[in-house]
Design a protein around this motif. Structure first.
Motif, mmCIF file in Angstrom:
data_model
loop_
_atom_site.group_PDB
_atom_site.id
_atom_site.type_symbol
_atom_site.label_atom_id
_atom_site.label_comp_id
_atom_site.label_asym_id
_atom_site.label_seq_id
_atom_site.Cartn_x
_atom_site.Cartn_y
_atom_site.Cartn_z
ATOM 1 N N GLY A 73 23.471 63.609 69.546
ATOM 2 C CA GLY A 73 24.688 63.248 71.024
ATOM 3 C C GLY A 73 25.315 64.002 72.458
ATOM 4 N N LEU A 74 26.471 63.161 72.554
ATOM 5 C CA LEU A 74 26.928 63.627 74.008
ATOM 6 C C LEU A 74 27.739 65.043 73.532
ATOM 7 N N ARG A 75 27.589 65.774 74.411
ATOM 8 C CA ARG A 75 28.814 66.975 74.699
ATOM 9 C C ARG A 75 29.626 67.132 75.871
ATOM 10 N N LEU A 76 30.237 66.392 75.743
ATOM 11 C CA LEU A 76 31.132 66.173 76.980
ATOM 12 C C LEU A 76 32.441 67.723 76.973
ATOM 13 N N THR A 77 32.086 68.446 77.489
ATOM 14 C CA THR A 77 33.047 69.559 77.987
ATOM 15 C C THR A 77 34.006 68.897 78.732
#
Length: 424
Positions: free
Chosen positions: A10-14
């Motif tokens: 999935g999406l990995r927003l840091t």
């Protein structure tokens, strides 16, 4: 609802240490912002922004010099000087940013951060439009020279529409005092909050780990991110890119068309060439009513509104035999029947024989500006009817890209509120 890619990723927003303008070092926050680089109408809009404030962000995203190399170096030098002078400064600690845009009844909220990059075949971030390689190369050289993501892409995802996960964090944040609040001259108010609490960051990341996103605006910048990632050994800061993620279940976007300006084709010649294969009708009405006529026609067949000679001409009902001969058959019916497909495959390539390059075609978001430019230059503007978001998303799910500049999702994030340096 699990909407990850086929491998479960999935999406990995840091979080990022965002670069932001220091308010007391500029005239106003509104005066230093800009629309995205590809929406700025040149040269008038560019000059207007440059004169609004000596530190307007347009000096970084659209630097002016005689050669590409000089432009990129100028942007890098300008950014370096603004950092040294305290015009821009990095945050003390990494954060994700809640970003709100409002104009009357229109409300959009989302999260800004650095998203881990992925290729289209991974099914995590879905593109829906083709890109122009020369623009990607130019943007890559600019980003490489400045070592910065200067403006966020606009990505959408489909949540449950409930106040859980990322949405819960967003709606708690907007009850706190914002980091900044400003209103730009287009009437939109903008507010920004930072999210640094580890529990809230974990809540967001757990939610996004189940999501996939659609690129709503910024295909060239996403392709640029991927190009730059390929130039650097991993792991590196170039493995991520600056984005704004919006849940369109909760905050639906508006989808508008992007119009074409055909530099070397007068309206009379355009109409003569299509007379045998399309229905052509003159529309003696103001622009809003002419667009209503286009919408009515587009509900029944492919339709376009031609402008540039002081009135409007509705071109619709293409000859089915012509479409069968000019449109490729190895794509889904949904793609084959797009107005943009018919425009590029049938009208531009076959009838008008106009190459799709900047010397021959300009892409203009603002409808009235497209008409005015066409009338001023004595050439043809092709006004398009917007595509529904559901069509865009379905084609993206199938891995089918639309002709470039087929859609304009909005509202777009203002450029200049949050930047990402890859060196801070």
């Amino acid at each position: 609802m699990n909407t990850t890619g086929p491998d479960g990723k999935g999406l990995r927003l840091t979080p990022i240490r965002g670069l932001r303008y220091v308010p007391d070092r500029v005239g106003s926050l509104a005066a230093v912002t800009s629309p995205p680089y590809d929406v700025v109408v040149r040269p008038d809009g560019l000059l207007h922004l440059e004169s609004a404030d000596p530190h307007n962000i347009v000096r970084l995203i659209l630097p002016q010099a005689d050669t590409p190399e000089a432009r990129h170096q100028q942007a890098a030098d300008t950014l370096r000087q603004w950092l040294a002078d305290g015009i821009l400064a990095p945050e003390a600690e990494p954060a994700l940013y809640v970003y709100e845009q409002r104009n009357g009844d229109l409300l959009q909220r989302g999260l800004i951060g650095a998203l881990e990059l992925s290729e289209a075949h991974e099914g995590v971030v879905l593109p829906h439009e083709d890109v122009m390689p020369h623009i990607v190369e130019d943007r890559a050289d600019l980003m490489g020279a400045t070592a910065a993501n200067l403006e966020p892409l606009l990505l959408t995802y489909r949540g449950e529409g409930t106040r859980t996960g990322a949405t819960a964090v967003i709606e708690r944040a907007v009850n706190r005092p914002p980091l900044l609040a400003t209103t730009t001259e287009d009437g939109f108010s903008h507010r920004l909050w930072s999210v640094t609490d580890p529990a809230e960051l974990a809540e967001i990341q757990a939610d996004f780990a189940r999501r996939q996103a659609l690129i709503a605006d910024g295909h060239h910048r996403w392709a640029t991110y991927l190009r730059l990632r390929g130039r650097h050994a991993s792991p590196s800061p170039w493995d991520h890119g600056l984005v704004l993620l919006v849940d369109t279940t909760r905050y639906p976007l508006q989808v508008r068309a992007i119009h074409r300006l055909l530099h070397d084709l007068p309206v009379a010649d355009a109409l003569t060439a299509v007379a045998d294969s399309f229905r052509v009708r003159r529309v003696d009405a103001p622009l809003p009513r002419a667009l209503d006529a286009l919408a009515e026609a587009a509900a029944e067949s492919n339709a376009f509104l031609l402008a540039g000679d002081g009135t409007f001409h509705l071109v619709d009902r293409p000859d089915p035999g012509l479409l069968a001969r000019t449109i490729r058959h190895d794509r889904p019916e949904l793609w084959r029947t797009l107005d943009a497909t018919v425009l590029h495959s049938t009208l531009l390539d076959h009838i008008w024989r106009i190459p799709d390059d900047p010397d021959h075609i300009a892409y203009i978001h603002d409808t009235r500006a497209a008409v005015q430019k066409a009338e001023h230059d004595g050439v043809t503007a092709v006004l398009m009817h917007p595509v529904r978001e559901e069509v865009v998303r379905e084609l993206a799910r199938q891995g089918v890209t639309m002709p470039r500049k087929s859609t304009s999702f909005g509202p777009k994030p203002a450029t200049g509120l949050v930047l990402r340096s890859l060196e801070h």
